[in-house]
Motif scaffolding. Structure first.
Motif, PDB file in Angstrom:
ATOM      1  N   LYS A   3      47.340  28.174  37.610  1.00  0.00           N
ATOM      2  CA  LYS A   3      47.265  29.404  36.839  1.00  0.00           C
ATOM      3  C   LYS A   3      48.259  30.396  37.398  1.00  0.00           C
ATOM      4  CE  LYS A   3      42.792  28.555  35.317  1.00  0.00           C
ATOM      5  NZ  LYS A   3      41.679  28.885  34.650  1.00  0.00           N
ATOM      6  N   VAL A   4      48.918  31.088  36.513  1.00  0.00           N
ATOM      7  CA  VAL A   4      49.927  32.046  36.891  1.00  0.00           C
ATOM      8  C   VAL A   4      49.447  33.419  36.476  1.00  0.00           C
ATOM      9  CG1 VAL A   4      52.320  32.723  36.558  1.00  0.00           C
ATOM     10  CG2 VAL A   4      51.691  30.319  36.554  1.00  0.00           C
ATOM     11  N   GLY A   5      49.775  34.417  37.259  1.00  0.00           N
ATOM     12  CA  GLY A   5      49.398  35.775  36.886  1.00  0.00           C
ATOM     13  C   GLY A   5      48.134  36.190  37.602  1.00  0.00           C
ATOM     14  N   ASN A   6      47.261  36.851  36.891  1.00  0.00           N
ATOM     15  CA  ASN A   6      46.078  37.440  37.499  1.00  0.00           C
ATOM     16  C   ASN A   6      44.905  36.469  37.462  1.00  0.00           C
ATOM     17  OD1 ASN A   6      44.499  39.267  38.706  1.00  0.00           O
ATOM     18  ND2 ASN A   6      44.292  40.646  36.964  1.00  0.00           N
ATOM     19  N   SER A   7      45.089  35.301  38.035  1.00  0.00           N
ATOM     20  CA  SER A   7      44.001  34.324  38.059  1.00  0.00           C
ATOM     21  C   SER A   7      43.049  34.662  39.196  1.00  0.00           C
ATOM     22  CB  SER A   7      44.557  32.907  38.243  1.00  0.00           C
ATOM     23  OG  SER A   7      45.119  32.794  39.516  1.00  0.00           O
ATOM     24  N   GLN A   8      41.810  34.252  39.071  1.00  0.00           N
ATOM     25  CA  GLN A   8      40.828  34.584  40.085  1.00  0.00           C
ATOM     26  C   GLN A   8      41.132  33.896  41.403  1.00  0.00           C
ATOM     27  OE1 GLN A   8      37.020  33.675  38.533  1.00  0.00           O
ATOM     28  NE2 GLN A   8      36.981  35.434  37.178  1.00  0.00           N
ATOM     29  N   GLY A   9      41.642  32.679  41.357  1.00  0.00           N
ATOM     30  CA  GLY A   9      41.913  31.953  42.594  1.00  0.00           C
ATOM     31  C   GLY A   9      42.956  32.642  43.444  1.00  0.00           C
ATOM     32  N   SER A  10      44.090  33.066  42.843  1.00  0.00           N
ATOM     33  CA  SER A  10      45.132  33.692  43.640  1.00  0.00           C
ATOM     34  C   SER A  10      44.838  35.150  43.912  1.00  0.00           C
ATOM     35  CB  SER A  10      46.490  33.545  42.939  1.00  0.00           C
ATOM     36  OG  SER A  10      46.456  34.227  41.701  1.00  0.00           O
ATOM     37  N   GLY A  55      53.377  48.029  46.734  1.00  0.00           N
ATOM     38  CA  GLY A  55      54.236  46.908  46.440  1.00  0.00           C
ATOM     39  C   GLY A  55      54.616  46.953  44.979  1.00  0.00           C
ATOM     40  N   PRO A  56      55.432  46.021  44.566  1.00  0.00           N
ATOM     41  CA  PRO A  56      55.858  46.028  43.168  1.00  0.00           C
ATOM     42  C   PRO A  56      54.682  45.779  42.231  1.00  0.00           C
ATOM     43  CG  PRO A  56      56.640  44.065  44.298  1.00  0.00           C
ATOM     44  CD  PRO A  56      55.979  44.932  45.324  1.00  0.00           C
ATOM     45  N   THR A  57      54.764  46.371  41.062  1.00  0.00           N
ATOM     46  CA  THR A  57      53.737  46.174  40.046  1.00  0.00           C
ATOM     47  C   THR A  57      53.816  44.747  39.531  1.00  0.00           C
ATOM     48  OG1 THR A  57      53.948  48.472  39.395  1.00  0.00           O
ATOM     49  CG2 THR A  57      52.912  46.997  37.810  1.00  0.00           C
ATOM     50  N   LYS A  58      52.666  44.125  39.362  1.00  0.00           N
ATOM     51  CA  LYS A  58      52.622  42.760  38.832  1.00  0.00           C
ATOM     52  C   LYS A  58      51.849  42.768  37.530  1.00  0.00           C
ATOM     53  CE  LYS A  58      52.860  40.621  43.348  1.00  0.00           C
ATOM     54  NZ  LYS A  58      52.234  39.725  44.299  1.00  0.00           N
ATOM     55  N   VAL A  59      52.259  41.895  36.625  1.00  0.00           N
ATOM     56  CA  VAL A  59      51.587  41.752  35.338  1.00  0.00           C
ATOM     57  C   VAL A  59      51.227  40.286  35.141  1.00  0.00           C
ATOM     58  CG1 VAL A  59      52.786  43.724  34.288  1.00  0.00           C
ATOM     59  CG2 VAL A  59      53.770  41.453  34.098  1.00  0.00           C
ATOM     60  N   PRO A  60      50.179  39.994  34.368  1.00  0.00           N
ATOM     61  CA  PRO A  60      49.795  38.599  34.150  1.00  0.00           C
ATOM     62  C   PRO A  60      50.836  37.860  33.306  1.00  0.00           C
ATOM     63  CG  PRO A  60      48.214  40.111  33.117  1.00  0.00           C
ATOM     64  CD  PRO A  60      49.276  40.933  33.749  1.00  0.00           C
ATOM     65  N   LEU A  61      51.016  36.594  33.614  1.00  0.00           N
ATOM     66  CA  LEU A  61      51.907  35.721  32.858  1.00  0.00           C
ATOM     67  C   LEU A  61      51.176  34.395  32.679  1.00  0.00           C
ATOM     68  CD1 LEU A  61      54.718  34.965  31.678  1.00  0.00           C
ATOM     69  CD2 LEU A  61      55.304  34.182  33.977  1.00  0.00           C
ATOM     70  N   TRP A  75      52.110  21.073  45.235  1.00  0.00           N
ATOM     71  CA  TRP A  75      52.625  20.536  46.494  1.00  0.00           C
ATOM     72  C   TRP A  75      53.357  21.627  47.269  1.00  0.00           C
ATOM     73  CZ3 TRP A  75      57.104  20.240  49.162  1.00  0.00           C
ATOM     74  CH2 TRP A  75      57.147  19.365  50.248  1.00  0.00           C
ATOM     75  N   LEU A  76      54.216  22.357  46.566  1.00  0.00           N
ATOM     76  CA  LEU A  76      54.991  23.413  47.215  1.00  0.00           C
ATOM     77  C   LEU A  76      54.079  24.508  47.769  1.00  0.00           C
ATOM     78  CD1 LEU A  76      57.825  24.451  47.898  1.00  0.00           C
ATOM     79  CD2 LEU A  76      57.809  25.640  45.705  1.00  0.00           C
ATOM     80  N   VAL A  77      53.114  24.925  46.983  1.00  0.00           N
ATOM     81  CA  VAL A  77      52.175  25.964  47.423  1.00  0.00           C
ATOM     82  C   VAL A  77      51.399  25.503  48.657  1.00  0.00           C
ATOM     83  CG1 VAL A  77      50.035  27.162  46.774  1.00  0.00           C
ATOM     84  CG2 VAL A  77      51.964  27.115  45.183  1.00  0.00           C
ATOM     85  N   THR A  85      52.081  32.709  42.445  1.00  0.00           N
ATOM     86  CA  THR A  85      52.785  33.905  41.995  1.00  0.00           C
ATOM     87  C   THR A  85      54.158  34.020  42.650  1.00  0.00           C
ATOM     88  OG1 THR A  85      50.709  35.064  41.609  1.00  0.00           O
ATOM     89  CG2 THR A  85      52.664  36.430  41.888  1.00  0.00           C
ATOM     90  N   ASN A  86      54.226  33.839  43.964  1.00  0.00           N
ATOM     91  CA  ASN A  86      55.508  33.959  44.661  1.00  0.00           C
ATOM     92  C   ASN A  86      56.491  32.877  44.244  1.00  0.00           C
ATOM     93  OD1 ASN A  86      54.577  36.198  45.989  1.00  0.00           O
ATOM     94  ND2 ASN A  86      54.078  35.099  47.871  1.00  0.00           N
ATOM     95  N   VAL A  87      56.026  31.649  44.107  1.00  0.00           N
ATOM     96  CA  VAL A  87      56.908  30.546  43.719  1.00  0.00           C
ATOM     97  C   VAL A  87      57.470  30.787  42.325  1.00  0.00           C
ATOM     98  CG1 VAL A  87      57.009  28.075  43.164  1.00  0.00           C
ATOM     99  CG2 VAL A  87      55.789  28.847  45.211  1.00  0.00           C
TER     100      VAL A  87
END
Length: 115
Positions: A3-10, A55-61, A75-77, A85-87
């Motif tokens: 999940k990318v963006g504002n997911s509960q896990g991240s 920090g910079p503003t983030k928006v869900p994607l 794997w990378l994470v 999010t960073n990747v």
């Protein structure tokens, strides 16, 4: 799928050392702790801990990717101690640079390009 963006896990991940244990204290008091002169004024250390993170503003994607892409992302994470999010942000920035997409300001606006 990752999940990318504002997911509960991240959204719940915290950097190492920022847990609640340090904020509550260990029950030990330092010199001057509990003195009546400081009772109504929070310490500088406490004030610093309570300030919002800057920090910079983030928006869900939200998007869908191939299962093979998700496997590589996971794997990378997991192997580079990163976050989805960073990747994704780094990958998109490199892609935009390759195709000469103009940069945006801190508010997310792209300045009009003069021809």
């Amino acid at each position: 799928m990752a999940k990318v963006g504002n997911s509960q896990g991240s959204a719940r991940r915290r950097p190492t050392g920022s847990g609640r244990a340090g904020a509550a204290g260990s029950g030990k008091r330092g010199p001057g702790a509990g003195s009546s002169s400081d009772a109504g004024t929070p310490s500088a250390e406490l004030t610093a801990k309570l300030e919002p993170r800057k920090g910079p503003t983030k928006v869900p994607l939200n998007t869908r990717v191939l299962a093979s892409t998700e496997a590589r992302l996971n794997w990378l994470v997991n192997n580079r101690q990163s976050t989805v999010t960073n990747v994704v942000d780094v990958a998109l920035q490199e892609f935009f640079d390759r195709y000469s997409v103009p940069p945006a300001d801190h508010d997310g606006r792209i300045a009009e390009q003069e021809s």
